[in-house]
Design an enzyme around this catalytic site. Structure first.
Site, PDB file in Angstrom:
ATOM      1  N   LYS A  28      57.541 -30.071  13.508  1.00  0.00           N
ATOM      2  CA  LYS A  28      58.047 -29.070  13.653  1.00  0.00           C
ATOM      3  C   LYS A  28      58.110 -27.581  12.546  1.00  0.00           C
ATOM      4  O   LYS A  28      57.732 -26.542  12.945  1.00  0.00           O
ATOM      5  CB  LYS A  28      59.725 -29.118  13.647  1.00  0.00           C
ATOM      6  CG  LYS A  28      60.806 -28.057  13.827  1.00  0.00           C
ATOM      7  CD  LYS A  28      61.966 -28.333  14.507  1.00  0.00           C
ATOM      8  CE  LYS A  28      62.926 -29.167  13.555  1.00  0.00           C
ATOM      9  NZ  LYS A  28      63.875 -28.023  12.886  1.00  0.00           N
ATOM     10  N   ASP A 327      65.607 -34.538   5.886  1.00  0.00           N
ATOM     11  CA  ASP A 327      66.049 -34.536   7.266  1.00  0.00           C
ATOM     12  C   ASP A 327      66.246 -35.849   7.745  1.00  0.00           C
ATOM     13  O   ASP A 327      66.598 -36.089   8.935  1.00  0.00           O
ATOM     14  CB  ASP A 327      64.963 -33.758   8.332  1.00  0.00           C
ATOM     15  CG  ASP A 327      65.000 -32.501   8.105  1.00  0.00           C
ATOM     16  OD1 ASP A 327      65.996 -31.680   7.466  1.00  0.00           O
ATOM     17  OD2 ASP A 327      63.795 -31.610   8.105  1.00  0.00           O
ATOM     18  N   ARG A 403      69.683 -34.088  15.193  1.00  0.00           N
ATOM     19  CA  ARG A 403      69.445 -35.401  14.150  1.00  0.00           C
ATOM     20  C   ARG A 403      70.759 -36.125  14.115  1.00  0.00           C
ATOM     21  O   ARG A 403      70.454 -37.573  14.198  1.00  0.00           O
ATOM     22  CB  ARG A 403      68.927 -35.067  12.893  1.00  0.00           C
ATOM     23  CG  ARG A 403      67.701 -34.412  12.802  1.00  0.00           C
ATOM     24  CD  ARG A 403      66.801 -34.238  11.629  1.00  0.00           C
ATOM     25  NE  ARG A 403      65.674 -33.245  11.532  1.00  0.00           N
ATOM     26  CZ  ARG A 403      64.649 -33.163  12.154  1.00  0.00           C
ATOM     27  NH1 ARG A 403      64.371 -34.421  13.039  1.00  0.00           N
ATOM     28  NH2 ARG A 403      63.728 -32.304  12.319  1.00  0.00           N
TER      29      ARG A 403
HETATM   30  C1  S3P Z   1      61.925 -26.940   6.644  1.00  0.00           C
HETATM   31  C2  S3P Z   1      62.479 -27.049   5.242  1.00  0.00           C
HETATM   32  C3  S3P Z   1      63.763 -27.928   5.162  1.00  0.00           C
HETATM   33  C4  S3P Z   1      64.005 -28.917   6.246  1.00  0.00           C
HETATM   34  C5  S3P Z   1      63.952 -28.112   7.576  1.00  0.00           C
HETATM   35  C6  S3P Z   1      62.525 -27.660   7.691  1.00  0.00           C
HETATM   36  C7  S3P Z   1      60.778 -26.008   6.868  1.00  0.00           C
HETATM   37  O1  S3P Z   1      64.990 -27.209   4.928  1.00  0.00           O
HETATM   38  O2  S3P Z   1      65.235 -29.443   6.154  1.00  0.00           O
HETATM   39  O3  S3P Z   1      64.166 -29.147   8.877  1.00  0.00           O
HETATM   40  O4  S3P Z   1      60.059 -26.143   7.743  1.00  0.00           O
HETATM   41  O5  S3P Z   1      60.661 -25.392   5.715  1.00  0.00           O
HETATM   42  P1  S3P Z   1      65.342 -26.300   3.393  1.00  0.00           P
HETATM   43  O6  S3P Z   1      64.492 -25.706   3.087  1.00  0.00           O
HETATM   44  O7  S3P Z   1      66.672 -25.606   3.891  1.00  0.00           O
HETATM   45  O8  S3P Z   1      65.658 -27.601   2.534  1.00  0.00           O
END
Ligand code: S3P
Length: 446
Positions: A28, A327, A403
């Site tokens: 993702k 996550d 999730r």
């Molecule tokens: C992500 C960073 C994370 C993660 C999210 C995807 C990213 O969030 O939880 O699903 O792609 O940079 P945070 O930056 O809030 O920790």
């Protein structure tokens, strides 16, 4: 505002050994960035393996609204980008649905443009804090023309004539905040510096370098990363093969560990070390996970994972590991419910501001299914019951969180009684194939 579909409950029941080969959808984080950087760069970007989940599609729509051309031909996504600095003012609000990553990174990307952009999202996204991104943007000269109380969406931004480069120390472990500042730096004269005391996923840095940005990283003796990006340089379209998402792989992986008699292979999983915390933790718990065919593909480590059912033991997961598995705590909690002894998860403060308050959502879901657990301010302790006797039978409130929905459906594959989740719609944001893929492996989910 996003139209909410009526809730669609789902149920998982105790299953026979899972078998087969699975391929999870594209990562993702890399998929969002592929659409963004491809839409921004000059020339053509071609992407295979892209996650076609709702979150990523919203990012694609936003880039189209700002001038990028995006189309699909066969298995490939083909983008004609606008060129760095050349995004257009969108005609309407950018609707990011449930997607924190898409919205926060795009705020950085376009917030510094001398134009107005409005960001909206669903009830979950509208409740999430955006001040963490708006604070550095304010320092760069961005005006927040409108925001709901607490710096929440709907938010309207207007950039200055010329943004000011800043040095920003990221106050929490967040790849989204780091990335938002770096992307703002792309359209800012001079050098923008991000100081990252705790390393988080580094896809923005690696991919921007791949697109030709002048970005360098120095790591000091204390492990603190200093990331420098030179603004207003040229970005050039790239060819990208998105590897399988290790966060999505976590669901069949845990399922195979907890369902007796399972033996599966998950192919082509991203093994970037900033993303492998769950794997390490499950191996420490005694999980039988073999890493097969480790290889490098397009600048990222990938491998296939062979997973067999295992007798798990509780462990203490150090807080320092949280950024590499942020996550994955909900699905780790599902594994811990079947482990002997206590699994203690620490350093979970960021879980409170995900698609839901994930710490509370996991604790309530475990309790509803008879799993003994203790929720702390930033910790979760789960005391497991090997064999799952007496567990299950509850309904889990998913709070628009994909999730939470998937993790509790995994839990229900090994509990004595079925587990119900109140809404499976949100699974489509990150893993539209989840139900079909799990059923193919033999999971009893409906
Ligand atoms: C992500 C960073 C994370 C993660 C999210 C995807 C990213 O969030 O939880 O699903 O792609 O940079 P945070 O930056 O809030 O920790």
């Amino acid at each position: 505002m996003t139209h909410a579909a009526p809730p669609r409950p789902a149920l998982a029941r105790r299953s026979q050994g899972l078998k087969g080969i699975a391929r999870v959808p594209g990562d993702k984080s890399i998929s969002h960035r592929s659409f963004m950087f491809g839409g921004l760069a000059s020339g053509e970007t071609r992407i295979t393996g892209l996650l076609e989940g709702e979150d990523v599609m919203r990012t694609g729509e936003a880039m189209k609204a700002m001038g990028a051309q995006i189309r699909k031909a066969g298995d490939e996504w083909i983008i004609q980008g606008v060129g760095n600095g050349c995004l257009l003012q969108p005609e309407g609000p950018l609707d990011f649905g449930n997607a924190g990553t898409g919205s926060r990174l795009t705020m950085g990307l376009v917030g510094v443009y001398d134009m107005e952009t409005t960001f909206i999202g669903d009830a979950s996204l509208s409740g999430r804090p955006m001040g963490r991104v708006l604070d550095p943007l304010r320092q760069m000269g961005v005006q927040i023309l409108k925001a709901a109380p607490g710096d929440r969406m709907p938010i309207t931004l207007r950039g200055p004539k010329h943004a000011a480069p800043i040095t920003y120390r990221v106050p929490m472990a967040s790849a989204q905040v780091k990335s938002a500042v770096l992307l703002a730096g792309l359209n800012t004269p001079g050098i923008t510096t991000v100081i990252e005391p705790v390393m988080t996923r580094d896809h923005t840095e690696k991919m921007l370098q791949g697109f030709g940005a002048n970005l360098t990283v120095d790591t000091d003796d204390a492990g603190v990363r200093h990331i420098f990006i030179e603004g207003q340089g040229k970005l050039t379209g790239q060819t990208i093969a998105v590897p399988g998402d290790p966060s999505s792989a976590g669901f069949p992986l845990v399922a195979a560990l907890i369902v007796p008699g399972s033996d599966i292979v998950i192919e082509n999983v991203l093994m970037n070390p900033t993303r492998t915390g769950l794997l390490l933790t499950l191996q420490e718990m005694g999980g039988n996970i073999e890493i097969l065919n480790p290889r490098n593909a397009g600048g990222e480590d990938v491998a296939d994972l062979r997973v067999r059912s295992s007798e798990l033991k509780g462990v203490a997961v150090p807080a320092s590991r949280a950024p590499s598995m942020i996550d994955e705590y909900p699905v780790l909690a599902a594994a811990a419910a079947f482990a002997e002894g206590e699994t203690l998860m620490q350093g979970l403060e960021e879980l409170r501001v995900k698609e839901s308050d994930r710490l509370a959502a996991v604790a309530r879901g475990l309790e509803a299914n008879g799993v003994d657990c203790t929720e702390g301010e930033a910790t979760l302790a789960v005391r497991g019951r090997p064999g799952g006797k007496g567990l299950g039978g509850g309904t889990v409130a998913t709070h628009l969180d994909h999730r939470i929905a998937m993790s509790f459906l995994i839990l229900g594959l090994a509990t004595e009684k079925p587990v119900t989740v109140d809404d499976a719609n949100m699974i489509a944001t990150s893993f539209p194939e989840f139900m079909g893929l799990m059923k193919e492996l033999g999971a009893e989910i409906e």
